[in-house]
Design a protein around this motif. Structure first.
Motif, PDB file in Angstrom:
ATOM      1  N   GLN A  47       0.836  -1.188   0.000  1.00  0.00           N
ATOM      2  CA  GLN A  47       0.000   0.000   0.000  1.00  0.00           C
ATOM      3  C   GLN A  47       0.876   1.245   0.000  1.00  0.00           C
ATOM      4  O   GLN A  47       1.743   1.412   0.856  1.00  0.00           O
ATOM      5  CB  GLN A  47      -0.926   0.023   1.223  1.00  0.00           C
ATOM      6  N   GLU A  48       0.634   2.122  -0.983  1.00  0.00           N
ATOM      7  CA  GLU A  48       1.405   3.354  -1.071  1.00  0.00           C
ATOM      8  C   GLU A  48       0.874   4.373  -0.067  1.00  0.00           C
ATOM      9  O   GLU A  48      -0.188   4.202   0.523  1.00  0.00           O
ATOM     10  CB  GLU A  48       1.335   3.906  -2.492  1.00  0.00           C
TER      11      GLU A  48
ATOM     12  N   GLY B 146      -2.637   5.545  -0.294  1.00  0.00           N
ATOM     13  CA  GLY B 146      -3.687   4.551  -0.119  1.00  0.00           C
ATOM     14  C   GLY B 146      -3.843   3.584  -1.271  1.00  0.00           C
ATOM     15  O   GLY B 146      -4.567   2.596  -1.167  1.00  0.00           O
ATOM     16  N   THR B 147      -3.175   3.841  -2.394  1.00  0.00           N
ATOM     17  CA  THR B 147      -3.252   2.943  -3.536  1.00  0.00           C
ATOM     18  C   THR B 147      -2.620   1.597  -3.193  1.00  0.00           C
ATOM     19  O   THR B 147      -1.521   1.546  -2.654  1.00  0.00           O
ATOM     20  CB  THR B 147      -2.513   3.545  -4.756  1.00  0.00           C
ATOM     21  N   VAL B 148      -3.321   0.517  -3.508  1.00  0.00           N
ATOM     22  CA  VAL B 148      -2.819  -0.824  -3.217  1.00  0.00           C
ATOM     23  C   VAL B 148      -2.210  -1.424  -4.480  1.00  0.00           C
ATOM     24  O   VAL B 148      -2.835  -1.459  -5.540  1.00  0.00           O
ATOM     25  CB  VAL B 148      -3.944  -1.744  -2.687  1.00  0.00           C
TER      26      VAL B 148
END
Length: 203
Positions: free
Chosen positions: A88-89, A92-94
């Motif tokens: 997870q960045e 919030g991007t997975v």
């Protein structure tokens, strides 16, 4: 309280130094701000499995770790390098499917990296270790170091011939006052020295 060498920080570096001094018969005292030893190393057990929540790997080019594993008879195994990786960045991007190939060739310790911490600590005299003890100030003059510490809200003075700050430089800069004060260049070096993986978290 008086000692020859005051070690500030009970992570792997501080424990390794304490172990080295103890085997030489030298006088030392190790103080650690947390209520446990290990610093950034934390191995937790869940359902019979050991999970490293901090550092987890070591590499062929790190012979001191291999020597500790051999000395304490801790089994070593290669890091698994197949399977899926979920990441997870910060926004919030997975991300999925990056794999474990970047860790291929690294080693793990049976029971987790914390097994080295426990082995080192087990060989030390408990009287020489103070946990929940934070160094707040250091006064240094020719031949003597005077450190003020806070142990669970109680102030104490420790006098030593030498002091080793085995903790991240930025933490030193932000939590310890010095008399005489460190010059601006020294403080800048402490502030500018990054803590490895400081921005990372594991679950």
């Amino acid at each position: 309280m008086q000692t020859d060498v005051l070690i500030v920080g009970g992570g792997l570096s501080g424990l390794a130094l304490a172990d080295h001094l103890a085997r030489q018969g030298r006088d030392f005292l190790l103080v650690e701000a947390q209520d446990r030893l290990g610093g950034r190393i934390l191995t937790q057990e869940f359902s019979g499995g050991a999970f490293d929540l901090g550092p987890a790997w070591f590499w062929p080019g790190q012979p001191r770790m291999a020597a500790l594993a051999e000395r304490f008879q801790i089994p070593v195994f290669g890091q698994f390098s197949t399977g899926d990786l979920v990441y997870q960045e910060q926004n919030g991007t997975v991300q999925r499917g990056r794999g474990y190939a970047s860790m291929e060739g690294s080693y793990r310790l049976a029971g987790g990296i914390g097994s080295v911490v426990h082995a080192l600590a087990k060989g030390l005299d408990p009287v020489k270790i103070m946990t929940s003890t934070r160094v707040t100030s250091v006064e240094h003059s020719a031949g003597i170091i005077t450190a003020e510490v806070d142990q669970n809200g109680r102030a104490q003075i420790i006098k030593a011939n030498r002091i080793v700050m085995a903790m991240p430089p930025r933490v030193i800069a932000n939590t310890v006052s010095f008399e005489p004060a460190l010059d601006a260049g020294q403080m800048q070096v402490l502030q500018d020295t990054p803590t490895w993986m400081a921005g990372q978290a594991k679950i």
